[in-house]
Design a protein around this motif. Sequence first.
Motif, PDB file in Angstrom:
ATOM      1  N   GLU A  76       0.823  -1.197   0.000  1.00 16.81           N
ATOM      2  CA  GLU A  76       0.000   0.000   0.000  1.00 16.81           C
ATOM      3  C   GLU A  76       0.869   1.264   0.000  1.00 16.81           C
ATOM      4  O   GLU A  76       1.692   1.470   0.891  1.00 16.81           O
ATOM      5  CB  GLU A  76      -0.908   0.016   1.248  1.00 16.81           C
ATOM      6  CG  GLU A  76      -1.785  -1.223   1.380  1.00 16.81           C
ATOM      7  CD  GLU A  76      -2.873  -1.274   0.331  1.00 16.81           C
ATOM      8  OE1 GLU A  76      -3.289  -0.186  -0.137  1.00 16.81           O
ATOM      9  OE2 GLU A  76      -3.314  -2.387  -0.029  1.00 16.81           O
ATOM     10  N   ASP A  77       0.666   2.108  -1.006  1.00 17.93           N
ATOM     11  CA  ASP A  77       1.454   3.339  -1.131  1.00 17.93           C
ATOM     12  C   ASP A  77       1.116   4.365  -0.049  1.00 17.93           C
ATOM     13  O   ASP A  77       1.967   5.165   0.336  1.00 17.93           O
ATOM     14  CB  ASP A  77       1.232   3.970  -2.507  1.00 17.93           C
ATOM     15  CG  ASP A  77       1.860   3.165  -3.634  1.00 17.93           C
ATOM     16  OD1 ASP A  77       2.934   2.576  -3.392  1.00 17.93           O
ATOM     17  OD2 ASP A  77       1.271   3.095  -4.722  1.00 17.93           O
ATOM     18  N   GLU A  78      -0.119   4.367   0.414  1.00 15.33           N
ATOM     19  CA  GLU A  78      -0.565   5.424   1.322  1.00 15.33           C
ATOM     20  C   GLU A  78      -0.489   5.035   2.793  1.00 15.33           C
ATOM     21  O   GLU A  78      -0.918   5.801   3.654  1.00 15.33           O
ATOM     22  CB  GLU A  78      -2.002   5.817   0.965  1.00 15.33           C
ATOM     23  CG  GLU A  78      -2.128   6.398  -0.436  1.00 15.33           C
ATOM     24  CD  GLU A  78      -3.537   6.830  -0.773  1.00 15.33           C
ATOM     25  OE1 GLU A  78      -4.426   6.692   0.105  1.00 15.33           O
ATOM     26  OE2 GLU A  78      -3.755   7.296  -1.902  1.00 15.33           O
ATOM     27  N   TRP A  79       0.040   3.847   3.080  1.00 20.39           N
ATOM     28  CA  TRP A  79       0.111   3.391   4.469  1.00 20.39           C
ATOM     29  C   TRP A  79       1.523   2.901   4.775  1.00 20.39           C
ATOM     30  O   TRP A  79       2.151   2.261   3.931  1.00 20.39           O
ATOM     31  CB  TRP A  79      -0.844   2.218   4.711  1.00 20.39           C
ATOM     32  CG  TRP A  79      -2.302   2.523   4.575  1.00 20.39           C
ATOM     33  CD1 TRP A  79      -3.033   2.513   3.422  1.00 20.39           C
ATOM     34  CD2 TRP A  79      -3.207   2.841   5.629  1.00 20.39           C
ATOM     35  NE1 TRP A  79      -4.335   2.809   3.693  1.00 20.39           N
ATOM     36  CE2 TRP A  79      -4.477   3.020   5.027  1.00 20.39           C
ATOM     37  CE3 TRP A  79      -3.083   3.001   7.002  1.00 20.39           C
ATOM     38  CZ2 TRP A  79      -5.604   3.346   5.771  1.00 20.39           C
ATOM     39  CZ3 TRP A  79      -4.210   3.323   7.736  1.00 20.39           C
ATOM     40  CH2 TRP A  79      -5.446   3.497   7.128  1.00 20.39           C
ATOM     41  N   PRO A  80       2.019   3.141   5.979  1.00 20.22           N
ATOM     42  CA  PRO A  80       3.244   2.451   6.415  1.00 20.22           C
ATOM     43  C   PRO A  80       2.882   1.020   6.817  1.00 20.22           C
ATOM     44  O   PRO A  80       1.716   0.712   7.100  1.00 20.22           O
ATOM     45  CB  PRO A  80       3.682   3.262   7.641  1.00 20.22           C
ATOM     46  CG  PRO A  80       2.394   3.761   8.219  1.00 20.22           C
ATOM     47  CD  PRO A  80       1.494   4.052   7.034  1.00 20.22           C
ATOM     48  N   SER A  81       3.850   0.161   6.818  1.00 20.79           N
ATOM     49  CA  SER A  81       3.590  -1.198   7.312  1.00 20.79           C
ATOM     50  C   SER A  81       3.182  -1.160   8.773  1.00 20.79           C
ATOM     51  O   SER A  81       3.597  -0.267   9.526  1.00 20.79           O
ATOM     52  CB  SER A  81       4.841  -2.068   7.158  1.00 20.79           C
ATOM     53  OG  SER A  81       5.164  -2.259   5.791  1.00 20.79           O
ATOM     54  N   GLY A  82       2.365  -2.119   9.179  1.00 20.52           N
ATOM     55  CA  GLY A  82       2.058  -2.259  10.595  1.00 20.52           C
ATOM     56  C   GLY A  82       3.339  -2.487  11.378  1.00 20.52           C
ATOM     57  O   GLY A  82       4.311  -3.047  10.865  1.00 20.52           O
ATOM     58  N   SER A  83       3.363  -2.022  12.612  1.00 25.35           N
ATOM     59  CA  SER A  83       4.574  -2.179  13.419  1.00 25.35           C
ATOM     60  C   SER A  83       4.217  -2.594  14.834  1.00 25.35           C
ATOM     61  O   SER A  83       3.133  -2.281  15.336  1.00 25.35           O
ATOM     62  CB  SER A  83       5.392  -0.882  13.446  1.00 25.35           C
ATOM     63  OG  SER A  83       4.615   0.193  13.942  1.00 25.35           O
ATOM     64  N   ALA A  84       5.132  -3.289  15.459  1.00 25.58           N
ATOM     65  CA  ALA A  84       4.937  -3.740  16.839  1.00 25.58           C
ATOM     66  C   ALA A  84       6.227  -3.525  17.616  1.00 25.58           C
ATOM     67  O   ALA A  84       7.319  -3.877  17.144  1.00 25.58           O
ATOM     68  CB  ALA A  84       4.546  -5.219  16.879  1.00 25.58           C
ATOM     69  N   PHE A  85       6.095  -2.925  18.791  1.00 22.45           N
ATOM     70  CA  PHE A  85       7.240  -2.782  19.688  1.00 22.45           C
ATOM     71  C   PHE A  85       7.109  -3.853  20.762  1.00 22.45           C
ATOM     72  O   PHE A  85       6.116  -3.907  21.489  1.00 22.45           O
ATOM     73  CB  PHE A  85       7.277  -1.397  20.321  1.00 22.45           C
ATOM     74  CG  PHE A  85       8.480  -1.196  21.203  1.00 22.45           C
ATOM     75  CD1 PHE A  85       9.745  -1.155  20.648  1.00 22.45           C
ATOM     76  CD2 PHE A  85       8.350  -1.081  22.572  1.00 22.45           C
ATOM     77  CE1 PHE A  85      10.864  -0.993  21.441  1.00 22.45           C
ATOM     78  CE2 PHE A  85       9.468  -0.925  23.380  1.00 22.45           C
ATOM     79  CZ  PHE A  85      10.727  -0.875  22.810  1.00 22.45           C
ATOM     80  N   VAL A  86       8.095  -4.728  20.831  1.00 20.90           N
ATOM     81  CA  VAL A  86       8.056  -5.898  21.704  1.00 20.90           C
ATOM     82  C   VAL A  86       9.142  -5.774  22.757  1.00 20.90           C
ATOM     83  O   VAL A  86      10.333  -5.685  22.425  1.00 20.90           O
ATOM     84  CB  VAL A  86       8.264  -7.200  20.899  1.00 20.90           C
ATOM     85  CG1 VAL A  86       8.104  -8.421  21.802  1.00 20.90           C
ATOM     86  CG2 VAL A  86       7.298  -7.268  19.718  1.00 20.90           C
ATOM     87  N   MET A  87       8.748  -5.770  24.027  1.00 27.48           N
ATOM     88  CA  MET A  87       9.701  -5.776  25.128  1.00 27.48           C
ATOM     89  C   MET A  87       9.679  -7.150  25.786  1.00 27.48           C
ATOM     90  O   MET A  87       8.608  -7.690  26.082  1.00 27.48           O
ATOM     91  CB  MET A  87       9.357  -4.694  26.149  1.00 27.48           C
ATOM     92  CG  MET A  87       9.530  -3.283  25.639  1.00 27.48           C
ATOM     93  SD  MET A  87       9.274  -2.036  26.942  1.00 27.48           S
ATOM     94  CE  MET A  87       7.520  -2.215  27.237  1.00 27.48           C
ATOM     95  N   ILE A  88      10.859  -7.705  26.000  1.00 33.55           N
ATOM     96  CA  ILE A  88      10.979  -9.071  26.517  1.00 33.55           C
ATOM     97  C   ILE A  88      11.936  -9.082  27.699  1.00 33.55           C
ATOM     98  O   ILE A  88      13.032  -8.505  27.625  1.00 33.55           O
ATOM     99  CB  ILE A  88      11.524 -10.026  25.438  1.00 33.55           C
ATOM    100  CG1 ILE A  88      10.677  -9.931  24.150  1.00 33.55           C
ATOM    101  CG2 ILE A  88      11.571 -11.463  25.937  1.00 33.55           C
ATOM    102  CD1 ILE A  88      11.375 -10.515  22.952  1.00 33.55           C
ATOM    103  N   ASP A  89      11.537  -9.751  28.803  1.00 34.17           N
ATOM    104  CA  ASP A  89      12.451  -9.870  29.930  1.00 34.17           C
ATOM    105  C   ASP A  89      13.250 -11.167  29.836  1.00 34.17           C
ATOM    106  O   ASP A  89      13.068 -11.972  28.910  1.00 34.17           O
ATOM    107  CB  ASP A  89      11.710  -9.744  31.263  1.00 34.17           C
ATOM    108  CG  ASP A  89      10.788 -10.924  31.570  1.00 34.17           C
ATOM    109  OD1 ASP A  89      10.923 -11.994  30.930  1.00 34.17           O
ATOM    110  OD2 ASP A  89       9.920 -10.778  32.457  1.00 34.17           O
ATOM    111  N   ARG A  90      14.146 -11.374  30.780  1.00 35.26           N
ATOM    112  CA  ARG A  90      15.061 -12.514  30.703  1.00 35.26           C
ATOM    113  C   ARG A  90      14.359 -13.850  30.916  1.00 35.26           C
ATOM    114  O   ARG A  90      14.917 -14.903  30.622  1.00 35.26           O
ATOM    115  CB  ARG A  90      16.186 -12.361  31.739  1.00 35.26           C
ATOM    116  CG  ARG A  90      17.077 -11.144  31.507  1.00 35.26           C
ATOM    117  CD  ARG A  90      17.729 -11.168  30.144  1.00 35.26           C
ATOM    118  NE  ARG A  90      18.558  -9.982  29.913  1.00 35.26           N
ATOM    119  CZ  ARG A  90      19.126  -9.684  28.753  1.00 35.26           C
ATOM    120  NH1 ARG A  90      18.951 -10.467  27.713  1.00 35.26           N
ATOM    121  NH2 ARG A  90      19.843  -8.564  28.620  1.00 35.26           N
ATOM    122  N   GLN A  91      13.120 -13.830  31.392  1.00 37.07           N
ATOM    123  CA  GLN A  91      12.359 -15.061  31.580  1.00 37.07           C
ATOM    124  C   GLN A  91      11.482 -15.371  30.365  1.00 37.07           C
ATOM    125  O   GLN A  91      10.767 -16.368  30.345  1.00 37.07           O
ATOM    126  CB  GLN A  91      11.471 -14.967  32.828  1.00 37.07           C
ATOM    127  CG  GLN A  91      12.238 -15.036  34.137  1.00 37.07           C
ATOM    128  CD  GLN A  91      13.048 -13.784  34.409  1.00 37.07           C
ATOM    129  OE1 GLN A  91      12.535 -12.665  34.293  1.00 37.07           O
ATOM    130  NE2 GLN A  91      14.308 -13.961  34.766  1.00 37.07           N
TER     131      GLN A  91
END
Length: 322
Positions: free
Chosen positions: A88-103
């Motif tokens: 899609e030219d008029e949209w950025p790709s969907g994005s996800a910010f993922v935070m993960i701990d050591r467990q």
Amino acid sequence: MSPKITVIGSANIDYIMQMEHLPSPGETVTDGTFAQAFGGKGANQALAAAQAGAKVSFVGALGHDQTALDYKQSLEAHGIDCSQLSLEDEWPSGSAFVMIDRQGNNCISVAAGANAALSPERVHAVEALMLQSDWIILQQEIPQVSNQAVLAFAREHGLPVLLNYAPAHDLSLHLDAAVHGLVVNEIEAADLLDQSFEPGDREAVLKLAEALRRRGGHRFVAITLGAHGVVLSDAADCTYLPAFEVDAVDATAAGDTFCGALALALGEGQSLPNAGRFASAASALAVTQLGAQSSIPTRQAIDAFLLSQKGTDAEGASDTRC
């Protein structure tokens, strides 16, 4: 013959931060490690089904930049039909910010981006593809009206749909027998029934599964419990399958891997308990690796892992109640 699975859903670019512990509100956690990867529940499930042996078509949308092109090529390299994955030219790709701990615990924030372009009109354009499918897989990261359009078409033509009602941020989707299989975690199950429960209460989860199945007229319901296993409910019984013991690194895409592998196993004609065990093995392997799609195991790896469990307490372990 490999089952044909059509996944209609999201594709995201994942930005992954691994840290000692997840931050509390207002807290800054330093000394993390960063990685970028391909994700999104729909694309993850498509890849999981393909890696397990299905013939998969993916219907979705990305932005139109080099990262999106690389993403599409990556899916195609795994044998996935991406002819209905639009750029899609008029949209950025969907994005996800993922935070993960050591467990391996995570927190995820998602921006829909181009996934919002997956409209009911796009659904109607792939009706011929859906008619050829042994299973259709849906999730909750595309517009609700598009999921409703898929379910209406599936209801009309008797097509089997596996719905992963996640993330359960919008509970307005009408659940009935058009959803052959419903997959949720225990929190999502309680939200759908507007009930409270004590985490870890297996008896309560068994009752949630049975109540969801009866209310919606589904052929089966699966409630995933993370490291504690999965509960399966169909007309025959309710079954609890304990999780396989592994060293968890990252739980991202574990549920998506379960869904894709489950649809593949059911498409092969496996019974629900056997399909659940196969999907649980795939999910267990996924949590041993960092990242979403990079963690999804191949059929060879799943079969080898299941073979390694023969003769252990995990082999055939289950508890039927309902």
